[in-house]
Design a protein around this motif. Sequence first.
Motif, PDB file in Angstrom:
ATOM      1  N   UNK A 114     -11.975  10.681   2.156  1.00  0.00           N
ATOM      2  CA  UNK A 114     -11.452  10.275   3.500  1.00  0.00           C
ATOM      3  C   UNK A 114     -10.278   9.388   3.070  1.00  0.00           C
ATOM      4  N   UNK A 115      -9.324   9.085   3.905  1.00  0.00           N
ATOM      5  CA  UNK A 115      -8.100   8.632   3.936  1.00  0.00           C
ATOM      6  C   UNK A 115      -7.929   7.455   4.891  1.00  0.00           C
ATOM      7  N   UNK A 116      -7.660   6.080   4.446  1.00  0.00           N
ATOM      8  CA  UNK A 116      -7.422   5.028   5.329  1.00  0.00           C
ATOM      9  C   UNK A 116      -6.046   4.591   4.903  1.00  0.00           C
ATOM     10  N   UNK A 117      -5.360   4.572   6.065  1.00  0.00           N
ATOM     11  CA  UNK A 117      -3.872   4.161   6.015  1.00  0.00           C
ATOM     12  C   UNK A 117      -3.650   2.961   6.644  1.00  0.00           C
ATOM     13  N   UNK A 118      -3.065   1.963   5.769  1.00  0.00           N
ATOM     14  CA  UNK A 118      -2.703   0.655   6.335  1.00  0.00           C
ATOM     15  C   UNK A 118      -0.988   0.619   6.848  1.00  0.00           C
ATOM     16  N   UNK A 119      -0.801   0.155   7.635  1.00  0.00           N
ATOM     17  CA  UNK A 119       0.779  -0.137   8.261  1.00  0.00           C
ATOM     18  C   UNK A 119       0.996  -1.538   8.796  1.00  0.00           C
ATOM     19  N   UNK A 120       1.949  -1.903   8.536  1.00  0.00           N
ATOM     20  CA  UNK A 120       2.703  -2.988   9.116  1.00  0.00           C
ATOM     21  C   UNK A 120       4.285  -2.934   9.249  1.00  0.00           C
ATOM     22  N   UNK A 121       4.712  -3.729   9.890  1.00  0.00           N
ATOM     23  CA  UNK A 121       6.267  -3.764  10.290  1.00  0.00           C
ATOM     24  C   UNK A 121       7.022  -4.102   8.839  1.00  0.00           C
ATOM     25  N   UNK A 122       8.083  -3.338   8.661  1.00  0.00           N
ATOM     26  CA  UNK A 122       8.831  -3.815   7.498  1.00  0.00           C
ATOM     27  C   UNK A 122       9.236  -5.038   7.391  1.00  0.00           C
ATOM     28  N   UNK A 156      -7.947   9.453   8.357  1.00  0.00           N
ATOM     29  CA  UNK A 156      -9.207   9.592   9.108  1.00  0.00           C
ATOM     30  C   UNK A 156      -9.101   8.211   9.844  1.00  0.00           C
ATOM     31  N   UNK A 157      -8.418   6.969   9.190  1.00  0.00           N
ATOM     32  CA  UNK A 157      -8.574   5.923  10.142  1.00  0.00           C
ATOM     33  C   UNK A 157      -7.171   5.115   9.814  1.00  0.00           C
ATOM     34  N   UNK A 158      -6.282   4.926  10.913  1.00  0.00           N
ATOM     35  CA  UNK A 158      -5.088   3.950  10.666  1.00  0.00           C
ATOM     36  C   UNK A 158      -5.497   2.366  11.044  1.00  0.00           C
ATOM     37  N   UNK A 159      -5.037   1.567  10.059  1.00  0.00           N
ATOM     38  CA  UNK A 159      -5.157   0.206  10.487  1.00  0.00           C
ATOM     39  C   UNK A 159      -3.977  -0.276  10.532  1.00  0.00           C
ATOM     40  N   UNK A 160      -3.455  -0.754  11.795  1.00  0.00           N
ATOM     41  CA  UNK A 160      -2.212  -1.325  12.074  1.00  0.00           C
ATOM     42  C   UNK A 160      -2.397  -2.838  11.692  1.00  0.00           C
TER      43      UNK A 160
END
Length: 187
Positions: A114-122, A156-160
């Motif tokens: 399973x993949x958890x992607x973490x994102x945030x502004x540059x 599978x989950x994206x955490x902003x």
Amino acid sequence: MTGAFVAVVGPSGSGKDSIIEHTRAVLEGRGAIVFPRRQITRPSGAGEDHIPVSESEFDTADRLGEFALTWRAHDLAYGIPANVFDVVEAGGVVVANVSRGVLAQLPNLFANVRVVRVTVSEEVRLERIVARGREDAIAAASRVARLDPAPDYPADLEIVNDGTIEDASAQLAAFLTSMRDAARAAL
């Protein structure tokens, strides 16, 4: 294999290590969710709790088969310990911060990934990278400019991660708990 390997990915400065560490503390003692310490050819310091090793120590461990997965990024070597295979085989959930560049290898190692992607502004990423003090401003800007090596790999989950660490951690903890419960139900 009845358990799962959960790969937490995202660009440098997105907050992956902070989210993982906070989630580890929240889930401590609840069983069957393991957060292995990576071996990294970087001295210990602020940030991730890792096992610092020299290049030669890393190469020896790799040659001896002590890693389930290795990669190189930012002039460093990273390794996930081989004992994670046993955890997943026994129905546990392993959670690790891995390079986006190794995502395609994971299905060859684990039946349930399973993949958890973490994102945030540059802008926030750049601030965080500079604040941790590992690189100068030019190197930090270079990290922010680095292209995503797996932009289309499904998550599978994206955490902003633009809110509190508690909010981001709660999302990861709920996801991991559901993975653990599913693995237990399959036994």
